[in-house]
Design a protein around this motif. Structure first.
Motif, PDB file in Angstrom:
ATOM      1  N   PRO A   6      37.639 110.096  18.092  1.00  0.00           N
ATOM      2  CA  PRO A   6      37.022 109.309  19.175  1.00  0.00           C
ATOM      3  C   PRO A   6      35.519 109.528  19.338  1.00  0.00           C
ATOM      4  CG  PRO A   6      38.921 110.569  19.973  1.00  0.00           C
ATOM      5  CD  PRO A   6      38.712 110.948  18.555  1.00  0.00           C
ATOM      6  N   HIS A   7      35.015 110.686  18.908  1.00  0.00           N
ATOM      7  CA  HIS A   7      33.572 110.902  18.997  1.00  0.00           C
ATOM      8  C   HIS A   7      32.805 109.885  18.160  1.00  0.00           C
ATOM      9  CE1 HIS A   7      34.387 114.936  20.736  1.00  0.00           C
ATOM     10  NE2 HIS A   7      33.311 114.594  21.420  1.00  0.00           N
TER      11      HIS A   7
ATOM     12  N   GLN B  57      27.512 121.260  19.193  1.00  0.00           N
ATOM     13  CA  GLN B  57      28.059 122.188  20.193  1.00  0.00           C
ATOM     14  C   GLN B  57      28.804 121.442  21.289  1.00  0.00           C
ATOM     15  OE1 GLN B  57      28.021 125.627  19.931  1.00  0.00           O
ATOM     16  NE2 GLN B  57      29.507 125.430  21.573  1.00  0.00           N
ATOM     17  N   LYS B  58      28.246 120.313  21.744  1.00  0.00           N
ATOM     18  CA  LYS B  58      28.921 119.508  22.766  1.00  0.00           C
ATOM     19  C   LYS B  58      30.270 119.003  22.253  1.00  0.00           C
ATOM     20  CE  LYS B  58      26.355 119.394  26.387  1.00  0.00           C
ATOM     21  NZ  LYS B  58      26.855 119.976  27.620  1.00  0.00           N
ATOM     22  N   GLN B  59      30.289 118.578  21.020  1.00  0.00           N
ATOM     23  CA  GLN B  59      31.529 118.093  20.422  1.00  0.00           C
ATOM     24  C   GLN B  59      32.546 119.235  20.327  1.00  0.00           C
ATOM     25  OE1 GLN B  59      31.305 116.826  16.262  1.00  0.00           O
ATOM     26  NE2 GLN B  59      32.349 114.951  16.881  1.00  0.00           N
TER      27      GLN B  59
ATOM     28  N   SER C 288      33.148 108.353  10.039  1.00  0.00           N
ATOM     29  CA  SER C 288      32.191 109.350   9.551  1.00  0.00           C
ATOM     30  C   SER C 288      31.074 109.594  10.565  1.00  0.00           C
ATOM     31  CB  SER C 288      31.604 108.927   8.207  1.00  0.00           C
ATOM     32  OG  SER C 288      30.733 107.830   8.366  1.00  0.00           O
ATOM     33  N   LEU C 289      30.873 108.647  11.467  1.00  0.00           N
ATOM     34  CA  LEU C 289      29.840 108.811  12.496  1.00  0.00           C
ATOM     35  C   LEU C 289      30.197 109.900  13.502  1.00  0.00           C
ATOM     36  CD1 LEU C 289      28.955 105.070  13.217  1.00  0.00           C
ATOM     37  CD2 LEU C 289      27.792 106.672  11.675  1.00  0.00           C
ATOM     38  N   ALA C 290      31.412 110.393  13.478  1.00  0.00           N
ATOM     39  CA  ALA C 290      31.804 111.487  14.368  1.00  0.00           C
ATOM     40  C   ALA C 290      31.167 112.807  13.947  1.00  0.00           C
ATOM     41  CB  ALA C 290      33.328 111.631  14.392  1.00  0.00           C
ATOM     42  N   ASN C 291      30.646 112.874  12.741  1.00  0.00           N
ATOM     43  CA  ASN C 291      30.084 114.113  12.210  1.00  0.00           C
ATOM     44  C   ASN C 291      28.578 114.189  12.510  1.00  0.00           C
ATOM     45  OD1 ASN C 291      29.054 116.174  10.607  1.00  0.00           O
ATOM     46  ND2 ASN C 291      30.376 115.698   8.880  1.00  0.00           N
TER      47      ASN C 291
ATOM     48  N   HIS D 237      29.382 108.220  19.345  1.00  0.00           N
ATOM     49  CA  HIS D 237      28.165 108.302  18.535  1.00  0.00           C
ATOM     50  C   HIS D 237      27.683 106.914  18.115  1.00  0.00           C
ATOM     51  CE1 HIS D 237      29.245 112.697  17.333  1.00  0.00           C
ATOM     52  NE2 HIS D 237      28.922 112.574  18.596  1.00  0.00           N
ATOM     53  N   LEU D 238      28.614 106.012  17.863  1.00  0.00           N
ATOM     54  CA  LEU D 238      28.229 104.631  17.551  1.00  0.00           C
ATOM     55  C   LEU D 238      27.459 104.025  18.718  1.00  0.00           C
ATOM     56  CD1 LEU D 238      28.353 102.186  15.655  1.00  0.00           C
ATOM     57  CD2 LEU D 238      30.577 101.632  16.667  1.00  0.00           C
ATOM     58  N   GLU D 239      27.908 104.315  19.931  1.00  0.00           N
ATOM     59  CA  GLU D 239      27.198 103.826  21.124  1.00  0.00           C
ATOM     60  C   GLU D 239      25.810 104.470  21.217  1.00  0.00           C
ATOM     61  OE1 GLU D 239      25.960 101.936  24.407  1.00  0.00           O
ATOM     62  OE2 GLU D 239      27.737 101.430  23.227  1.00  0.00           O
ATOM     63  N   LEU D 240      25.734 105.781  20.985  1.00  0.00           N
ATOM     64  CA  LEU D 240      24.433 106.462  21.040  1.00  0.00           C
ATOM     65  C   LEU D 240      23.463 105.918  19.998  1.00  0.00           C
ATOM     66  CD1 LEU D 240      25.551 110.174  21.537  1.00  0.00           C
ATOM     67  CD2 LEU D 240      24.497 108.670  23.236  1.00  0.00           C
TER      68      LEU D 240
END
Length: 138
Positions: A75-76, A104-106, A32-35, A80-83
């Motif tokens: 994979p995002h 937008q980047k995603q 869910s962190l990909a969103n 995002h988990l790293e960020l």
């Protein structure tokens, strides 16, 4: 009448079921962190400011290991988990501008990352390259 015996699950089965449930819950949360909109919502509700939640995000870093990352469909989520390990990102994602930038980047990544690797680039026609077309010999 015979009494039916109901076998209770063994402690090993209980532990496996609990581990599987925990695995599935953590996998779902990490994905869910990909969103970016979900991250934005967590930030606006000040959940990302809570020390216990920050510790939980640090704990979830194990998903970046190869044995666990293979289960991730988005994979995002790992990026995002790293960020989210950085306090500045956690505070900036509260802003609509940052959410839109991340979104937008995603999108740009998804739009362009699948270039066929097994197909060479199309040849440039000689006319467009300023060259004469090659004459074919019979």
């Amino acid at each position: 009448m015979s009494s039916a015996t109901i076998e209770s699950p063994s402690p090993v089965q209980d532990a496996r079921a609990a581990n599987r449930e925990r695995f599935e819950l953590e996998l779902e949360f990490v994905q869910s962190l990909a969103n970016p909109y979900y991250l934005h919502t967590l930030a606006q509700q000040n959940i990302l400011d809570q020390p216990a939640f920050v510790n939980y995000l640090e704990y979830l870093q194990y998903w970046r290991q190869k044995d666990y990352a293979r289960f991730i469909h988005y994979p995002h989520a790992l990026h995002h988990l790293e960020l989210l390990q950085h306090a500045r990102f956690r505070s900036e994602i509260k802003k609509d501008k940052w959410r839109e930038y991340l979104n937008q980047k995603q999108f740009d990544h998804w739009r362009t990352w699948r270039t066929p690797r097994n197909h060479p680039p199309a040849p440039v026609p000689p006319e467009s390259a300023g060259q004469e077309p090659e004459k074919q010999t019979p």
